[in-house]
Enzyme design. Structure first.
Site, mmCIF file in Angstrom:
data_model
loop_
_atom_site.group_PDB
_atom_site.id
_atom_site.type_symbol
_atom_site.label_atom_id
_atom_site.label_comp_id
_atom_site.label_asym_id
_atom_site.label_seq_id
_atom_site.Cartn_x
_atom_site.Cartn_y
_atom_site.Cartn_z
ATOM 1 C CD GLN A 102 -4.308 -5.338 10.699
ATOM 2 O OE1 GLN A 102 -3.717 -5.094 9.608
ATOM 3 N NE2 GLN A 102 -6.049 -5.529 10.154
ATOM 4 C CE1 TYR A 182 -2.636 -12.869 5.710
ATOM 5 C CE2 TYR A 182 -4.053 -11.209 6.186
ATOM 6 C CZ TYR A 182 -2.963 -12.044 5.165
ATOM 7 O OH TYR A 182 -2.670 -11.458 4.653
ATOM 8 N NE ARG A 229 -10.313 -4.376 7.977
ATOM 9 C CZ ARG A 229 -9.320 -4.142 6.803
ATOM 10 N NH1 ARG A 229 -8.579 -4.096 6.559
ATOM 11 N NH2 ARG A 229 -10.197 -3.376 5.913
ATOM 12 N N GLY A 322 -8.901 2.992 1.737
ATOM 13 C CA GLY A 322 -7.832 2.470 1.290
ATOM 14 C C GLY A 322 -6.440 2.680 0.817
HETATM 15 C C1 FMN Z 1 -1.115 -2.491 -0.153
HETATM 16 C C2 FMN Z 1 -2.150 -3.130 0.283
HETATM 17 C C3 FMN Z 1 -2.141 -3.431 1.972
HETATM 18 C C4 FMN Z 1 -2.808 -4.166 2.573
HETATM 19 N N1 FMN Z 1 -2.874 -4.537 3.958
HETATM 20 C C5 FMN Z 1 -3.301 -4.817 4.294
HETATM 21 C C6 FMN Z 1 -3.099 -5.387 5.597
HETATM 22 O O1 FMN Z 1 -1.883 -5.290 6.300
HETATM 23 N N2 FMN Z 1 -4.267 -5.688 6.648
HETATM 24 C C7 FMN Z 1 -5.608 -5.061 6.300
HETATM 25 O O2 FMN Z 1 -6.021 -5.575 7.549
HETATM 26 N N3 FMN Z 1 -5.482 -5.233 5.120
HETATM 27 C C8 FMN Z 1 -4.891 -4.807 4.279
HETATM 28 N N4 FMN Z 1 -5.875 -4.456 2.852
HETATM 29 C C9 FMN Z 1 -6.778 -4.029 2.752
HETATM 30 C C10 FMN Z 1 -7.104 -2.627 3.052
HETATM 31 O O3 FMN Z 1 -7.369 -2.061 4.706
HETATM 32 C C11 FMN Z 1 -8.500 -2.820 2.265
HETATM 33 O O4 FMN Z 1 -9.423 -4.340 2.850
HETATM 34 C C12 FMN Z 1 -8.666 -2.482 0.892
HETATM 35 O O5 FMN Z 1 -7.569 -1.908 0.623
HETATM 36 C C13 FMN Z 1 -9.412 -2.562 0.239
HETATM 37 O O6 FMN Z 1 -10.621 -0.590 0.554
HETATM 38 P P1 FMN Z 1 -10.218 0.721 -0.380
HETATM 39 O O7 FMN Z 1 -11.087 -0.152 -1.509
HETATM 40 O O8 FMN Z 1 -10.544 1.577 -0.374
HETATM 41 O O9 FMN Z 1 -8.321 -0.002 -0.816
HETATM 42 C C14 FMN Z 1 -3.784 -4.200 2.409
HETATM 43 C C15 FMN Z 1 -4.500 -3.434 0.279
HETATM 44 C C16 FMN Z 1 -3.697 -3.645 0.090
HETATM 45 C C17 FMN Z 1 -4.045 -2.203 -1.222
#
Ligand code: FMN
Length: 369
Positions: A102, A182, A229, A322
């Site tokens: 990414q 962002y 995204r 995630g």
């Molecule tokens: C620890 C953590 C770090 C994340 N870092 C990013 C990231 O670097 N880039 C991004 O697009 N989303 C990031 N997210 C968002 C996740 O990609 C995802 O959209 C979010 O966790 C919801 O999905 P989930 O319910 O399956 O966890 C992050 C989420 C978490 C929990």
């Protein structure tokens, strides 16, 4: 029977044949705690442990020193960083997986401490009124500096350079981080973009930078290895505020993305309850599936059951998980066996080292004891 689960069916993405539709969402883990922001061998171990995912999308990786906003996040702009990523792609490929990186620019979600006292850059001089995780701990964000046309040009070139380095490092593709408040998202929303030049004002102008980034990246890698995204209904988090023009802007972007032969479009359902916001769209997959003709991956708060349902309903082709992937390296195997999932520990999401990173056991290990 598990074999019939929609999530476990293979899928063709561009010229890649992926094993299943259980994809790993990009997640910042802040383990690149070295002066050059390079990944380590523990990153190779972490991603290889999760190689049974249909596709791994790596943590956000900054495309230039200007693009950073959090401590210990890896970069993909220098030769040393590119070299270090090779151990990750190799380990994932040896384990039979596929991985995209990414590409990230945080824009105003940063702090002068990262930039030798200079202001972070954004579409306009606005403050997300958020916190930045600096080397000295959490600090209040400041009012960013509006990017000059020259700085916009340089940023597009930085995305292209990141993509070129990603190819050299052995990634199967890249995902453009135009989501979650962002830099590129800051251009899309009228509440954070007050420009009066060709990058502001109309919907087309606010979306323009994304298409220029895609066009630049296309020069160094195949279009069908590029993912995008978006998080259209992000409101009240990561400094973002929606208005009446926000959803029409995303309608325009998604429709225009059909002109490209992308690997996929990665959408998030709203991160918060937006049912009371009149101009927000609470059902992202339902709105955008009919608009987007290519592969659509959906994210946010899905579990096995909801993931299977959304694919069966024809509203998405794959689901990005995630947090479940943080604590279940073998998430795919657990879904196949309808096995229980391990809980994640939020306190180690962003801490250095292997704890909470590579030490979550697989089901097999748990059973062995
Ligand atoms: C620890 C953590 C770090 C994340 N870092 C990013 C990231 O670097 N880039 C991004 O697009 N989303 C990031 N997210 C968002 C996740 O990609 C995802 O959209 C979010 O966790 C919801 O999905 P989930 O319910 O399956 O966890 C992050 C989420 C978490 C929990």
């Amino acid at each position: 029977m598990s074999i019939t689960q929609a999530l476990l069916q293979p899928i063709q993405v561009g010229d890649l044949q992926l094993k299943n539709r259980v994809w790993m969402a990009p997640m910042t883990r802040s383990r690149a705690n070295n002066p050059e922001n390079k990944v380590f061998d523990i990153h190779a171990k972490y991603y290889a442990q999760r190689a049974s995912a249909g596709l791994i999308i790596s943590e956000g990786s900054q495309i230039s020193p200007k693009a950073v906003g959090y401590i210990n996040t890896p970069g993909i702009y220098s030769e040393a960083q590119t070299e270090a990523w090779k151990q990750v792609t190799q380990a994932v490929h040896e384990a039979g997986g596929h991985i995209f990186i990414q590409l990230w620019h945080v824009g105003r979600m940063s702090h002068p401490d990262f930039h030798g006292g200079e202001l972070p850059l954004s579409a306009s001089a606005t403050n997300p009124n958020s916190k930045s995780y600096t080397p000295q701990g959490f600090k209040d964000t400041v009012t960013a500096k509006e990017m000059t046309l020259e700085e916009i040009k340089q940023t597009i070139a930085d995305f292209k350079n990141g993509a070129k380095n990603a190819m050299e490092a052995g990634f199967d593709g890249i995902e453009i981080h135009s989501s979650n408040g962002y830099l590129l998202h800051q251009f899309f929303n009228a509440t954070s973009n007050h420009r009066t030049d060709e990058y502001g004002g109309s919907i087309e102008n606010r979306a323009k930078i994304l298409f220029e980034v895609i066009d630049a990246i296309k020069e160094v890698m195949p279009e069908n290895r590029i993912g995008v995204r978006l998080n259209p209904s992000l409101h009240g988090v990561f400094g973002m505020t929606m208005d009446e023009e926000t959803i029409p802007t995303f309608d325009y972007i998604v429709t225009k993305l059909n002109k490209y032969n992308l690997a996929y479009l990665h959408l998030s359902e709203p991160f918060t309850d937006v049912s009371e916001i009149p101009f927000a769209e609470p059902n992202i997959a339902e709105r955008y599936r009919p608009l987007y003709k290519g592969t659509l991956v959906i994210n946010s708060a899905f579990d096995q059951e909801k993931g299977n349902q959304i694919i069966e309903a024809g509203l998405a082709d794959a689901v990005a998980f995630g947090k479940p992937f943080i604590s279940n390296p073998d998430l795919v195997e657990r879904f196949a066996e309808n096995a229980p999932l391990s809980e994640w520990d939020q306190s180690t999401f962003y801490t250095p080292g292997e704890k909470g990173f590579t030490d979550y056991p697989s089901l097999k290990k748990e059973q062995v004891g």
